[in-house]
Write a protein that holds these residues in place. Structure first.
Motif, short mmCIF file in Angstrom:
data_model
loop_
_atom_site.label_atom_id
_atom_site.label_comp_id
_atom_site.label_asym_id
_atom_site.label_seq_id
_atom_site.Cartn_x
_atom_site.Cartn_y
_atom_site.Cartn_z
N PHE A 14 -18.14 45.80 -1.97
CA PHE A 14 -18.84 46.46 -2.09
C PHE A 14 -19.33 46.75 -0.93
O PHE A 14 -20.05 45.99 0.03
N ILE A 15 -19.40 48.03 -0.12
CA ILE A 15 -19.49 48.07 1.27
C ILE A 15 -20.84 48.88 0.56
O ILE A 15 -20.72 50.60 0.65
N SER A 16 -21.80 48.57 1.85
CA SER A 16 -23.26 49.25 1.18
C SER A 16 -23.85 49.23 2.67
O SER A 16 -23.09 50.64 3.08
N SER A 17 -25.19 49.19 2.56
CA SER A 17 -25.46 49.68 4.12
C SER A 17 -27.09 49.39 3.65
O SER A 17 -27.72 48.97 3.18
N GLU A 18 -27.59 49.01 5.03
CA GLU A 18 -28.90 48.36 5.74
C GLU A 18 -29.48 49.43 4.08
O GLU A 18 -31.67 49.03 4.80
N SER A 19 -29.27 50.86 4.80
CA SER A 19 -30.32 51.52 3.25
C SER A 19 -30.53 51.68 1.76
O SER A 19 -31.10 51.98 1.25
N ALA A 20 -29.59 50.22 1.87
CA ALA A 20 -30.24 49.78 0.44
C ALA A 20 -31.11 49.02 0.28
O ALA A 20 -32.11 49.09 -1.22
N ARG A 21 -32.00 48.56 1.24
CA ARG A 21 -32.66 47.97 1.05
C ARG A 21 -34.22 48.53 2.31
O ARG A 21 -35.05 48.19 2.26
N ASN A 22 -33.74 49.70 2.97
CA ASN A 22 -34.87 49.95 4.07
C ASN A 22 -34.45 51.57 3.69
O ASN A 22 -33.52 52.58 4.43
N ILE A 23 -34.96 51.53 2.24
CA ILE A 23 -35.08 53.45 2.06
C ILE A 23 -35.04 54.41 2.61
O ILE A 23 -36.22 54.42 3.06
N PRO A 24 -33.92 55.34 3.79
CA PRO A 24 -34.50 56.28 4.34
C PRO A 24 -35.80 57.45 3.50
O PRO A 24 -34.64 57.81 2.19
N ALA A 25 -36.19 57.67 4.23
CA ALA A 25 -36.77 59.06 3.29
C ALA A 25 -36.66 60.32 3.77
O ALA A 25 -36.61 61.58 2.86
N ASP A 26 -35.35 60.46 4.39
CA ASP A 26 -35.28 61.86 4.71
C ASP A 26 -33.78 61.83 3.59
O ASP A 26 -33.12 62.87 3.82
N MET A 27 -32.91 60.66 2.80
CA MET A 27 -31.96 60.97 2.17
C MET A 27 -32.30 59.48 0.77
O MET A 27 -30.94 58.48 1.33
N ILE A 28 -33.06 59.95 0.54
CA ILE A 28 -33.32 59.12 -0.92
C ILE A 28 -32.34 58.75 -1.68
O ILE A 28 -32.25 57.52 -2.03
N HIS A 29 -31.17 60.13 -1.80
CA HIS A 29 -29.98 59.59 -2.93
C HIS A 29 -29.64 58.66 -2.59
O HIS A 29 -28.94 58.35 -3.58
N TYR A 30 -29.43 58.98 -1.52
CA TYR A 30 -28.16 57.78 -0.91
C TYR A 30 -28.53 56.62 -0.54
O TYR A 30 -27.75 55.65 -0.76
N GLY A 31 -30.30 56.25 -0.71
CA GLY A 31 -30.10 54.84 -0.30
C GLY A 31 -30.40 54.03 -2.02
O GLY A 31 -29.98 52.76 -2.08
N VAL A 32 -30.62 55.35 -2.97
CA VAL A 32 -30.81 54.27 -4.23
C VAL A 32 -29.16 54.46 -4.69
O VAL A 32 -29.18 52.93 -5.16
N SER A 33 -28.28 54.98 -4.53
CA SER A 33 -27.40 54.18 -4.52
C SER A 33 -26.85 53.54 -3.86
O SER A 33 -25.96 52.69 -4.50
N LYS A 34 -27.21 53.23 -2.92
CA LYS A 34 -26.62 51.77 -2.07
C LYS A 34 -27.28 51.16 -2.77
O LYS A 34 -26.49 49.97 -2.39
N THR A 35 -28.40 50.61 -3.49
CA THR A 35 -29.01 49.64 -3.68
C THR A 35 -28.39 49.44 -4.52
O THR A 35 -28.53 48.53 -5.67
N ALA A 36 -28.41 50.71 -5.63
CA ALA A 36 -28.11 50.05 -7.24
C ALA A 36 -26.26 49.56 -6.76
O ALA A 36 -25.95 48.36 -7.79
N GLN A 37 -25.48 49.88 -5.62
CA GLN A 37 -24.66 48.69 -4.98
C GLN A 37 -25.05 47.49 -5.00
O GLN A 37 -24.22 45.86 -5.94
#
Length: 264
Positions: free
Chosen positions: A138-161
């Motif tokens: 799964f290609i996740s993102s550092e945003s999975a662990r470092n949730i960006p305040a300006d795209m929380i929806h994206y960070g949540v989806s990457k944490t789910a991965q």
């Protein structure tokens, strides 16, 4: 170390450009037959033409499908040969404030970034287990662990991965199939190039220079203090898909340039 994927077939989703394209090229360069996927036939054909020029002896197949759509995902599955390597790279991102992100946007991100990988893993993992060998990434993102305040929806989806990949690794434990997540950080992708096209024209600066400025302004914890290239990300993915990575499963592997400021 020589990675040899001869005789293996890989599906790389969203592989017509950017990180996915680089992963497809890397896997093919190691000998795999690679199935290219994009949302349209035109984008798939363009990618296949480019790859044929870069790797004229490699074997590619192209299948278009919008993986946010369950019906198109099933059509892709139905058209596939037996898959040994699945790289769940399909994903979208965008800056939207939490209070402006409605249910429809949340659902679109969930369908694309999470459920596309759920559906493909559900369809393709059993065959890998039966054959006693397989790789799912799964290609996740550092945003999975470092949730960006300006795209929380994206960070949540990457944490789910991350949760999904860890759970699947445990589900197929001992089968010879590994499941991992790779977490890129800021990357000089086609998407970044498009976003910065006007700035390149306005300033005369190179994309690499603007990437470095972006990193230092928005990801100042970066250890490499620049953006990674798509090939640098792809190199890790190709290794994770290799026979040499057989003892790595259930892991969240960072290729974020050290943006996440911890030691584990």
């Amino acid at each position: 170390m020589k990675i040899d994927l001869s005789g293996k077939t890989a599906l790389v989703t969203a592989s017509t450009a950017g990180i996915g394209h680089a992963i497809a090229r890397g896997l093919a360069g190691a000998g795999a037959h690679v199935v290219i996927n994009g949302r349209s036939q035109a984008s798939v054909d363009k990618a296949l033409d480019a790859l044929a020029r870069q790797l004229p002896t490699a074997r590619f197949t192209g299948i278009p499908a919008d993986l946010s759509d369950p019906a198109q995902t099933q059509a892709l599955v139905d058209a596939l040969p037996a898959i040994d390597i699945l790289v769940n790279n399909a994903g979208i991102f965008g800056l939207v404030d939490f209070f402006q992100t409605d249910d429809a946007q949340w659902d679109h991100y969930w369908q694309t970034n999470v459920l596309s990988g759920v559906r493909l893993s559900r369809a393709l993992l059993p065959g890998m287990v039966e054959r006693g060998w397989g790789r799912v990434v799964f290609i996740s993102s550092e945003s999975a662990r470092n949730i960006p305040a300006d795209m929380i929806h994206y960070g949540v989806s990457k944490t789910a991965q991350l949760a999904l990949s860890r759970g699947l690794a445990k589900r197929v434990a001992g089968s010879g199939v590994t499941v991992n997540a790779v977490l890129p950080g800021p990357t000089l992708s086609d998407g970044f190039a498009t976003m910065m096209a006007e700035e390149v024209k306005r300033t005369g600066k190179s994309l690499e220079a603007l990437g470095k400025e972006f990193v230092m302004a928005h990801r100042a914890s970066s250890v490499i203090q620049r953006m990674a290239s798509v090939d640098e990300v792809a190199n890790l993915v190709v290794y994770v898909c290799s026979p040499q990575a057989s003892a790595t499963s259930g892991a969240a592997l960072r290729v974020d340039g050290g943006v996440i400021d911890d030691i584990v």
